[in-house]
Write an enzyme that holds these catalytic residues in place. Structure first.
Site, PDB file in Angstrom:
ATOM      1  N   TRP A 315      -4.769  -1.424  -4.157  1.00 47.39           N
ATOM      2  CA  TRP A 315      -3.845  -2.529  -4.468  1.00 47.39           C
ATOM      3  C   TRP A 315      -4.621  -3.756  -4.966  1.00 47.39           C
ATOM      4  O   TRP A 315      -4.154  -4.479  -5.843  1.00 47.39           O
ATOM      5  CB  TRP A 315      -3.046  -2.905  -3.207  1.00 47.39           C
ATOM      6  CG  TRP A 315      -2.048  -4.000  -3.437  1.00 47.39           C
ATOM      7  CD1 TRP A 315      -0.757  -3.840  -3.831  1.00 47.39           C
ATOM      8  CD2 TRP A 315      -2.265  -5.411  -3.316  1.00 47.39           C
ATOM      9  NE1 TRP A 315      -0.150  -5.066  -3.952  1.00 47.39           N
ATOM     10  CE2 TRP A 315      -1.046  -6.046  -3.641  1.00 47.39           C
ATOM     11  CE3 TRP A 315      -3.353  -6.201  -2.958  1.00 47.39           C
ATOM     12  CZ2 TRP A 315      -0.886  -7.432  -3.629  1.00 47.39           C
ATOM     13  CZ3 TRP A 315      -3.200  -7.572  -2.947  1.00 47.39           C
ATOM     14  CH2 TRP A 315      -1.989  -8.183  -3.284  1.00 47.39           C
ATOM     15  N   HIS A 316      -5.804  -3.955  -4.398  1.00 53.20           N
ATOM     16  CA  HIS A 316      -6.551  -5.169  -4.736  1.00 53.20           C
ATOM     17  C   HIS A 316      -7.143  -5.161  -6.138  1.00 53.20           C
ATOM     18  O   HIS A 316      -7.478  -6.216  -6.662  1.00 53.20           O
ATOM     19  CB  HIS A 316      -7.640  -5.446  -3.698  1.00 53.20           C
ATOM     20  CG  HIS A 316      -7.100  -6.162  -2.503  1.00 53.20           C
ATOM     21  ND1 HIS A 316      -6.494  -5.505  -1.466  1.00 53.20           N
ATOM     22  CD2 HIS A 316      -7.028  -7.484  -2.195  1.00 53.20           C
ATOM     23  CE1 HIS A 316      -6.085  -6.385  -0.573  1.00 53.20           C
ATOM     24  NE2 HIS A 316      -6.384  -7.588  -0.986  1.00 53.20           N
ATOM     25  N   GLY A 317      -7.306  -4.010  -6.721  1.00 57.15           N
ATOM     26  CA  GLY A 317      -7.831  -4.044  -8.082  1.00 57.15           C
ATOM     27  C   GLY A 317      -8.226  -2.685  -8.603  1.00 57.15           C
ATOM     28  O   GLY A 317      -8.461  -1.743  -7.842  1.00 57.15           O
ATOM     29  N   PHE A 466      -4.308 -10.014  -8.849  1.00 54.62           N
ATOM     30  CA  PHE A 466      -3.862  -8.840  -8.094  1.00 54.62           C
ATOM     31  C   PHE A 466      -2.362  -8.682  -8.243  1.00 54.62           C
ATOM     32  O   PHE A 466      -1.810  -7.711  -7.961  1.00 54.62           O
ATOM     33  CB  PHE A 466      -4.237  -8.963  -6.619  1.00 54.62           C
ATOM     34  CG  PHE A 466      -5.721  -9.153  -6.419  1.00 54.62           C
ATOM     35  CD1 PHE A 466      -6.615  -8.476  -7.228  1.00 54.62           C
ATOM     36  CD2 PHE A 466      -6.213 -10.007  -5.470  1.00 54.62           C
ATOM     37  CE1 PHE A 466      -7.976  -8.650  -7.081  1.00 54.62           C
ATOM     38  CE2 PHE A 466      -7.577 -10.186  -5.306  1.00 54.62           C
ATOM     39  CZ  PHE A 466      -8.461  -9.511  -6.110  1.00 54.62           C
TER      40      PHE A 466
END
Lengths: 466, 83
Positions: A315-317, A466
């Site tokens: 999810w963060h990248g 994000f």
């Protein structure tokens, strides 16, 4: 548009508040917020606002379908369409090139990259609409049939771009009817200024030092590496929690009560507790919608934990370091689960603090370096294997020049603002004095932040991407 | 299975999962009352209850269960004794 810009502070926000206040009926107020929210998003993404509107339209219809009474096929189909659509949106706009470059690397292919630039805030609003449709399917919320109200829920500018991920159930009643009291306004404005100060005074200045030290990791000393990554941890905290403060504050000004997203995370005693205090809205999303999912048909806490932390990383990248970062935290949470709460508590408090701060700080190093070669250098440079020596004049000078900033940043990790509140509750006579001091303090912070913004190149919030 | 039998079996399962023989369940017992009952341990608890009563909870039930009473209601509606 970002909150910490003069155009937002002195043009957009006052105009929005004035227009909102000029309307008396809730429908007109909702309309004002929708118009300003779309303008806010279009400022950064003038054409891609169409994708946001498409997402709103699809999830609006899917929400109604998923919450349809007694039509099981329609309900399941609507949920399925929503999940596939949202995951495809996020997949295309965030992970397409990451996927292609990995396929090219593994299979020796030469598939051209799409060059798609990630849409601002896509991870936040997509998760928000997914939670809404799942809640409709689970019948924990009633589907919103008014398109304007649903558009308001998704596009509401305080939380649109970098969270918190607001559940529909949290603000459903306030979308229909809300009022802002004087206490709400006072709380909202003062908390907004605190968030702004965290971003402009602390985070942006910390970031400059971080770049100086982690930016050239290959020649950094042991002390320089530790110094850089500690300040980076503080930077991420103030950048993101500052944004959350401003989002919650703006919500309050317009009569919405969002849940807290941070609760002084660095005061945690273990890693499990850290994640109960850090980015709470993301953690609770995964806890409620992913953790109960049987992995490969098996219900097992370790498999579920692995899935949650893999997804947290992803999810963060779109980069392997984020995946590593997620799994790194998952591993420590698994370790703590294995040890057990009672056993964890039996360790001395100082040892637990040293343990969790080390894990968190090194974790932020993994978060910082997308390039694995540099990440390797960073991990090496934290230890005695660093070829650049223990310390240099640069750390000494930097510490000397930024001593007040660093002391202020560390102090602000503690719940300092609780002190005057408690004092006022204990000694009623001090209430007026504390209130005046608070107002003066906020005015000073706003002035200082504005002055810094006049002279600054705008530094976007880290979590925007994000 | 009546409620008393279900509660009795659930008590055995809770004591086993949380390794605590002192646990006494009531319909109002919730995660707040049992220290180790967090979101992660909840997954193991659900797995143990599913195995004992030969049933499957839905994701909504796993996520939204508020207390032991709600768990017992679901078990009574769909569970089968498996001792």
């Amino acid at each position: 548009m970002i909150f910490s810009s003069l155009i937002f502070l002195y043009l957009f926000l006052p105009l929005c508040i004035l227009s909102y206040s000029a309307c008396k009926r809730i429908r007109s107020r909702n309309l004002v917020l929708v118009i300003f929210s779309l303008l806010f998003y279009a400022w950064g993404e003038p054409t891609r606002i169409l994708y946001l509107l498409l997402s709103v339209a699809v999830n609006y219809l899917c929400g109604i379908g998923a919450g349809a009474e007694q039509k099981s096929v329609v309900r399941k189909l609507s949920l399925g369409v929503s999940l596939v659509f949202n995951l495809c949106m996020i997949g295309v706009f965030k992970y397409a090139d990451f996927l292609i470059s990995n396929i090219n690397f593994i299979f020796g292919q030469d598939i051209p990259l799409t060059g798609i630039v990630q849409m601002i805030g896509i991870s936040f609003y997509t998760f928000q609409v997914m939670s809404y449709v799942i809640d409709c399917y689970w019948e924990t919320v009633t589907p919103q049939r008014d398109p304007l109200k649903f558009l308001l829920y998704v596009s509401l500018f305080p939380q649109l771009i970098a969270g918190p991920i607001v559940r529909y159930s949290t603000i459903a009643e306030e979308i229909d009817d809300r009022r802002t009291t004087l206490a709400d306004l006072s709380y909202g404005f003062s908390r907004f200024v605190v968030g702004l100060a965290k971003k402009v005074i602390l985070a942006d200045n910390l970031f400059q030092i971080v770049e100086q030290f982690l930016g050239n990791i290959d020649s950094q000393t042991i002390l320089g590496t530790w110094y850089g990554v500690i300040l980076y941890s503080l930077y991420v905290y103030f950048d993101f929690s500052g944004y959350s403060d401003m989002a919650i504050a703006l919500g309050r000004i317009f009569g919405f009560h969002f849940d807290e997203n941070f609760r002084h995370p660095f005061l945690c005693k273990d890693i499990t507790e850290f994640w109960q205090r850090w980015h709470i809205s993301l953690g609770s999303f995964f806890r409620d919608y992913l953790l109960p999912l049987p992995v490969f048909g098996i219900r097992n806490k370790y498999l579920s934990l692995g899935l949650v932390w893999l997804c947290t990383g992803i999810w963060h990248g779109a980069s392997w370091n984020y995946i590593l970062w997620g799994l790194y935290y998952g591993a420590f949470i698994l370790l703590e689960a294995k040890i057990g709460k009672k056993k964890m508590r039996s360790f001395p408090l100082w040892a637990r603090h040293i343990y969790n701060k080390l894990v968190i700080i090194i974790g932020f190093g993994i978060f910082y370096f997308e390039d694995f070669k540099k990440l390797g250098m960073f991990l090496r440079n934290l230890t005695i294997f660093n070829p650049n020596g223990f310390f240099s004049f640069a750390e000494q000078m930097s510490l000397y020049n930024n001593l007040f900033l660093i002391i202020a940043a560390i102090a602000c990790c503690f719940p300092l603002l609780e002190l005057p509140k408690k004092l006022a509750e204990k000694h009623g006579t001090l209430k007026a004095g504390i209130s005046v001091a608070g107002t003066v303090g906020c005015a000073v912070l706003l002035l200082l932040s504005s002055l810094l913004l006049v002279d600054a190149t705008t530094v976007a919030f880290l979590y925007y991407r994000f | 299975m009546n409620r008393e039998q279900v509660m009795e079996r659930l008590t055995e399962i809770f004591r086993d999962v949380f390794d605590d023989e002192s646990i006494v369940l009531t319909v109002n017992t919730s995660a707040k009352d049992i220290e180790d009952w967090d979101s992660l341990e909840h997954i193991n608890l659900i797995a143990a209850v599913e195995k004992a009563f030969r049933m499957r909870f839905t994701m909504k039930e796993v996520s939204g269960m508020k207390n032991v009473g709600e768990m017992a209601d679901i078990v009574m509606a769909r569970g089968k004794a498996n001792r």
